[in-house]
Design a protein around this motif. Structure first.
Motif, PDB file in Angstrom:
ATOM      1  N   ASP A 320       0.845  -1.201   0.000  1.00 35.56           N
ATOM      2  CA  ASP A 320       0.000   0.000   0.000  1.00 35.56           C
ATOM      3  C   ASP A 320       0.872   1.239   0.000  1.00 35.56           C
ATOM      4  O   ASP A 320       2.010   1.229   0.476  1.00 35.56           O
ATOM      5  CB  ASP A 320      -0.911   0.024   1.235  1.00 35.56           C
ATOM      6  CG  ASP A 320      -1.822  -1.192   1.288  1.00 35.56           C
ATOM      7  OD1 ASP A 320      -2.616  -1.363   0.353  1.00 35.56           O
ATOM      8  OD2 ASP A 320      -1.713  -1.968   2.256  1.00 35.56           O
ATOM      9  N   GLU A 321       0.322   2.310  -0.509  1.00 36.47           N
ATOM     10  CA  GLU A 321       1.048   3.584  -0.517  1.00 36.47           C
ATOM     11  C   GLU A 321       1.026   4.204   0.879  1.00 36.47           C
ATOM     12  O   GLU A 321      -0.012   4.217   1.549  1.00 36.47           O
ATOM     13  CB  GLU A 321       0.407   4.536  -1.519  1.00 36.47           C
ATOM     14  CG  GLU A 321       1.247   5.765  -1.789  1.00 36.47           C
ATOM     15  CD  GLU A 321       0.714   6.572  -2.965  1.00 36.47           C
ATOM     16  OE1 GLU A 321       1.440   7.458  -3.434  1.00 36.47           O
ATOM     17  OE2 GLU A 321      -0.429   6.310  -3.407  1.00 36.47           O
ATOM     18  N   THR A 322       2.185   4.667   1.339  1.00 37.48           N
ATOM     19  CA  THR A 322       2.292   5.261   2.676  1.00 37.48           C
ATOM     20  C   THR A 322       2.299   6.782   2.572  1.00 37.48           C
ATOM     21  O   THR A 322       3.095   7.343   1.806  1.00 37.48           O
ATOM     22  CB  THR A 322       3.593   4.806   3.369  1.00 37.48           C
ATOM     23  OG1 THR A 322       3.680   3.392   3.342  1.00 37.48           O
ATOM     24  CG2 THR A 322       3.642   5.289   4.810  1.00 37.48           C
ATOM     25  N   PRO A 323       1.423   7.476   3.293  1.00 40.11           N
ATOM     26  CA  PRO A 323       1.451   8.950   3.284  1.00 40.11           C
ATOM     27  C   PRO A 323       2.827   9.466   3.725  1.00 40.11           C
ATOM     28  O   PRO A 323       3.489   8.842   4.561  1.00 40.11           O
ATOM     29  CB  PRO A 323       0.365   9.325   4.303  1.00 40.11           C
ATOM     30  CG  PRO A 323      -0.535   8.128   4.360  1.00 40.11           C
ATOM     31  CD  PRO A 323       0.346   6.948   4.136  1.00 40.11           C
ATOM     32  N   ILE A 324       3.259  10.591   3.173  1.00 41.82           N
ATOM     33  CA  ILE A 324       4.609  11.119   3.420  1.00 41.82           C
ATOM     34  C   ILE A 324       4.860  11.346   4.901  1.00 41.82           C
ATOM     35  O   ILE A 324       5.908  10.976   5.434  1.00 41.82           O
ATOM     36  CB  ILE A 324       4.823  12.433   2.625  1.00 41.82           C
ATOM     37  CG1 ILE A 324       4.798  12.149   1.122  1.00 41.82           C
ATOM     38  CG2 ILE A 324       6.160  13.080   3.008  1.00 41.82           C
ATOM     39  CD1 ILE A 324       4.855  13.378   0.249  1.00 41.82           C
ATOM     40  N   LEU A 325       3.903  11.956   5.599  1.00 37.33           N
ATOM     41  CA  LEU A 325       4.087  12.230   7.026  1.00 37.33           C
ATOM     42  C   LEU A 325       4.258  10.938   7.810  1.00 37.33           C
ATOM     43  O   LEU A 325       5.139  10.833   8.668  1.00 37.33           O
ATOM     44  CB  LEU A 325       2.899  13.033   7.568  1.00 37.33           C
ATOM     45  CG  LEU A 325       2.959  13.386   9.071  1.00 37.33           C
ATOM     46  CD1 LEU A 325       4.207  14.217   9.367  1.00 37.33           C
ATOM     47  CD2 LEU A 325       1.691  14.115   9.499  1.00 37.33           C
ATOM     48  N   MET A 326       3.427   9.944   7.519  1.00 34.33           N
ATOM     49  CA  MET A 326       3.523   8.655   8.197  1.00 34.33           C
ATOM     50  C   MET A 326       4.875   7.997   7.925  1.00 34.33           C
ATOM     51  O   MET A 326       5.487   7.410   8.822  1.00 34.33           O
ATOM     52  CB  MET A 326       2.391   7.737   7.733  1.00 34.33           C
ATOM     53  CG  MET A 326       2.420   6.347   8.365  1.00 34.33           C
ATOM     54  SD  MET A 326       2.137   6.395  10.154  1.00 34.33           S
ATOM     55  CE  MET A 326       0.391   6.800  10.195  1.00 34.33           C
ATOM     56  N   ASP A 327       5.356   8.155   6.695  1.00 36.54           N
ATOM     57  CA  ASP A 327       6.640   7.570   6.318  1.00 36.54           C
ATOM     58  C   ASP A 327       7.777   8.217   7.112  1.00 36.54           C
ATOM     59  O   ASP A 327       8.681   7.537   7.609  1.00 36.54           O
ATOM     60  CB  ASP A 327       6.871   7.765   4.809  1.00 36.54           C
ATOM     61  CG  ASP A 327       8.062   6.981   4.302  1.00 36.54           C
ATOM     62  OD1 ASP A 327       8.173   5.784   4.616  1.00 36.54           O
ATOM     63  OD2 ASP A 327       8.907   7.570   3.606  1.00 36.54           O
ATOM     64  N   VAL A 328       7.740   9.532   7.260  1.00 33.41           N
ATOM     65  CA  VAL A 328       8.772  10.259   8.013  1.00 33.41           C
ATOM     66  C   VAL A 328       8.753   9.845   9.484  1.00 33.41           C
ATOM     67  O   VAL A 328       9.800   9.571  10.088  1.00 33.41           O
ATOM     68  CB  VAL A 328       8.573  11.785   7.877  1.00 33.41           C
ATOM     69  CG1 VAL A 328       9.507  12.532   8.837  1.00 33.41           C
ATOM     70  CG2 VAL A 328       8.829  12.227   6.443  1.00 33.41           C
TER      71      VAL A 328
END
Length: 618
Positions: A320-328
C-alpha cells in the motif's frame, strides 16, 4: 562480458582462454575429497567428445539426449553437443518409462547419453517403443560393448580424430547462429504430455549479459538442483562466464560438502531451505531450555534489527502507498529502534548466528532461490540471520529469469525487481485490460505477461501450444502477481490453481498452503475445494507430529493449528478458512505427485485422492 561471444560454444572457448588453469568444475571422487578440473581441460575433453559425436553422425541442430544427474560427465556431454552445433535434450536419471517413450520419439533422438546402468536398463526395456534411437553412450567409467559406447573411450577416440582433422569441431562451431537451438527441455507439466521448450543460444546469453548479481572468478558454487533444469543450468553458464568453480554435490552429501567446500553461492529450491530450517528448529527444540530461550531472545533482536534496517531503505514488503508524514514518522521511530537494538543484535549474532552460518560453511554471500515460492517465515529467517536469500522468479519458457532480488534490492516476500532488458505487464484476469504499467497499477493483482530476449522460440513440434502461450506478442506466464510500491514483483498464485468455491469466491491456494507450512506439525499439504462450499486440505504430518501424537490426537492437533494460522485475525477472508483435513498416508514424491521442481501435480493428487476428498464434504 557483453559481445565477447554470440553462442555458447564461443562462451566455452572464451572461458578456456581467459581462465585456462583455474578450476572450472569439481566432483567427489573419494570421501571428503573433491577432484578439480581446469577450464582448459574441460574444454579439451569436451572438444574431443564433440569430434566423436560428429564422427558418429551427429549433424547441425540434431537432437541429442542427455539423461543424467549432476556430475562432471554431464557438462562434458552438454558442451560436446553444443560444440557440434547440435541441440541437447536433457532429463534426470529418474526419467520414467512414459518420459522415455514420449521424449525420445517426439524429439527424434538418435544419440543418447545415459548416466549409469540403471538408466541404461530403463532404455533397454523400452527399445521397442523408440526405434529412432541408434546409439547409447554410457557416462559411467566402463568399457563399451555392442549395446552401448563408453564416454571416456569416445573422448580418447576424439583426440585421435582431431590430430588428423584439427578443424573438425571448429567447422561445426562456425555454423552456429545466436538464434539456433542449444536445448529442448521437456517441462514436467501437471497435465498431459510434457511440452518441449525450445531455447536458443541468444536466450541464455541474454540472461548472462544482464545478470544483476555480482559473481566473481573467486566464487565457490555448490550445485545441487537437477542440472538438466534451466535454473541450475543458467547458474552453471554464469559460473563459466565469470570463471568461478562449480562443485557437484547431492542431498546425501550436502551437509558435509557445505563444510568442505565453504560455498559462497548456490542455486537452491525452497524445499532445501525449509529442510535446513526444520533441522535447525528441531535441534534447538531438543536442546536445553536455557539454549532455547537464548535463541528466541537472540532472534527477537535480529529480526527486529533487520526489519528496522530494511524499513529505513524501503526494503520491507510494501503493498500500500504510505502517506509522506507517516513515512517520516515511521523512519524516525526506526532510527531510535536501531540505536537501541544495535548492541544486543551484535552480541547475539556473535553468540548464536555466527555458529549457525558456520554449519552452512560460513562463507555464503548469498543463495538464489527459485522453482517455487519460498515461505515468508523461512525467507525472513535466513535473511535475518545473515544468509541473504535472493529469491527469483521465472519459467523454463523464459530461460528462466523474469525477476530476481539483488543485494541492493532485497525485499522479503517478493521476487525482486524485473530483470534488465525485460518487459513485464500485468493484465486483468477477466477482461485482459492492462493494470501495470499504469497510473494506478501498483498493488493490484493480475496475470503476468512478459517480453524479452529470454522468451523461448516456442514448443517443439507443437504450434497450437505455442500460439496458446502467447498474447499479442507477450508470453502468458499463467502466474498471478502484483507490483509492490517498492517496485518489486510479488507472486500471488497460478491462474489455473485458482479454486472457485460453490458460492463463486475465487481462492488462491498457494498463499494458504505456504502459511499452513508455518506449522511445525505439517510437512506437506494441498488445499482443495473446487466447486465445494468450503476449503479443506490434504496434509502429511511432520516428524514432530508423528512422534509426539497418537493417531487419535494428531488430526485434532493439526486442524487446530491450521485454524489458528488461517484466520481472519491473520488477514484471511472467512471463505479462505480450512474447515477440515485428510491425513495423507504417505508423502508426495517427485515423479508421482510432485514435478521435478517440487510443484504439486494438482490434477494427479486430486484424482488419486478423489474418494478421500469427497468424504471431507459428506
Amino acid at each position: 562480458m557483453k559481445n565477447e561471444y554470440s553462442n555458447l560454444g564461443q562462451l566455452f572457448q572464451f572461458a578456456s582462454r581467459t581462465y585456462a588453469d583455474k578450476s572450472a568444475f569439481a566432483y567427489r571422487e573419494k570421501e571428503n575429497k573433491f577432484t578439480e578440473v581446469s577450464y582448459s581441460e574441460v574444454l579439451f575433453r569436451a572438444t574431443c567428445l564433440s569430434a566423436s559425436l560428429i564422427k558418429l553422425g551427429v549433424k547441425y541442430q540434431d537432437r541429442v539426449g542427455i539423461f543424467s544427474d549432476n556430475r562432471i560427465e554431464w557438462i562434458l556431454a552438454d558442451m560436446a553437443v553444443i560444440l557440434a552445433g547440435a541441440c541437447d535434450v536433457p532429463r534426470g536419471s529418474d526419467v520414467t518409462d512414459g518420459d522415455i517413450k514420449y521424449i525420445i520419439s517426439h524429439a527424434e533422438i538418435e544419440v543418447l547419453f545415459v548416466e549409469n546402468k540403471t538408466v541404461l536398463k530403463k532404455i533397454q526395456t523400452n527399445y521397442s517403443f523408440i526405434p529412432c534411437l541408434k546409439t547409447v553412450i554410457l557416462m559411467e567409467n566402463d568399457a563399451d560393448n555392442k549395446d552401448y559406447l563408453s564416454l571416456n573411450k569416445l573422448i580418447q577416440e576424439g583426440e585421435n580424430y582431431l590430430r588428423k582433422e584439427p578443424d573438425l569441431v571448429k567447422n561445426s562451431l562456425s555454423r552456429i547462429c545466436s538464434e539456433d537451438l542449444f536445448t529442448i527441455i521437456y517441462t514436467s507439466g501437471t497435465t498431459g504430455n510434457p511440452k518441449g521448450v525450445m531455447l536458443s543460444h541468444n536466450n541464455l546469453i541474454s540472461q548472462i549479459e544482464n545478470l544483476p548479481i555480482p559473481i566473481s572468478s573467486e566464487e565457490r558454487i555448490l550445485s545441487i538442483l537437477p542440472v538438466w533444469h534451466i535454473f541450475e543450468r543458467i547458474f552453471e553458464m554464469v559460473a563459466i562466464s565469470s570463471g568461478s568453480c562449480t562443485y557437484y554435490t547431492d542431498v546425501r552429501n550436502l551437509k558435509q560438502d557445505m563444510l568442505l567446500v565453504k560455498p559462497t553461492f548456490m542455486a537452491s529450491a525452497p524445499r532445501l531451505w525449509e529442510s535446513i530450517y526444520s533441522g535447525l528448529m528441531n535441534k534447538i527444540n531438543a536442546g536445553s531450555k536455557f539454549a532455547k530461550v537464548l535463541f528466541h531472545i537472540g532472534y527477537f533482536f535480529s529480526s527486529n534489527m533487520n526489519h528496522s534496517i530494511r524499513g529505513m531503505v524501503n526494503k520491507n514488503l510494501k503493498l500500500d502507498e504510505t502517506p509522506i508524514l507517516m513515512d517520516v514518522l515511521t523512519k524516525l521511530f526506526l532510527i531510535l529502534q536501531i540505536i537501541i537494538l544495535w548492541p544486543f543484535y551484535k552480541l547475539f549474532d556473535l553468540l548464536i548466528f555466527t555458529k549457525i552460518r558456520k554449519i552452512l560453511g560460513g562463507n555464503f554471500k548469498g543463495t538464489c532461490s527459485g522453482g517455487g515460492a519460498l515461505p515468508l517465515h523461512i525467507d525472513e529467517f535466513f535473511n535475518n540471520i545473515g544468509i541473504p536469500v535472493l529469491e527469483g522468479y521465472g519459467l523454463t519458457e523464459t530461460s528462466p529469469v523474469i525477476s530476481v532480488r539483488t543485494f541492493e534490492n532485497l525485499v522479503p516476500g517478493t521476487v525482486g525487481p524485473i530483470y534488465p532488458e525485460t518487459e513485464v505487464k500485468i493484465v486483468d484476469l477477466n477482461n485482459r485490460s492492462q493494470i501495470y504499467p499504469g497510473e494506478n497499477g501498483l498493488g493490484k493483482r493480475g496475470e503476468i505477461l512478459v517480453k524479452g530476449k529470454q522468451v523461448m522460440k516456442g514448443y517443439y513440434n507443437n504450434t497450437e501450444a505455442t500460439e496458446n502461450a502467447m498474447e499479442n506478442g507477450w508470453f502468458k506466464t499463467g502466474d498471478i502477481g502484483i507490483m509492490t510500491y517498492n517496485h518489486c514483483l510479488k507472486i500471488i498464485g497460478r491462474v489455473k490453481e485458482t479454486i472457485v468455491l460453490l458460492g463463486g469466491e475465487n481462492v488462491e491456494p498457494v498463499p494458504i498452503e505456504n502459511n499452513i507450512l508455518h506449522s511445525e506439525l505439517v510437512e506437506q499439504c494441498m488445499v482443495v475445494g473446487q466447486d465445494k462450499k468450503f476449503l479443506a486440505a490434504l496434509v502429511y504430518p511432520s516428524e514432530i507430529a508423528r512422534i509426539n501424537y497418537g493417531n487419535g490426537e494428531i488430526k485434532k492437533r493439526i486442524l487446530n493449528d491450521i485454524k489458528k494460522i488461517i484466520s481472519t485475525e491473520n488477514g484471511f477472508k472467512s471463505f479462505e478458512k480450512v474447515i477440515d483435513i485428510y491425513l495423507l498416508p504417505k508423502k508426495f514424491e517427485v515423479g508421482e505427485e510432485l514435478t521435478a521442481k517440487l510443484s504439486l501435480k494438482r490434477h494427479v493428487i486430486t484424482e488419486k485422492y478423489t474418494e478421500e476428498i469427497e468424504n471431507l464434504y459428506r
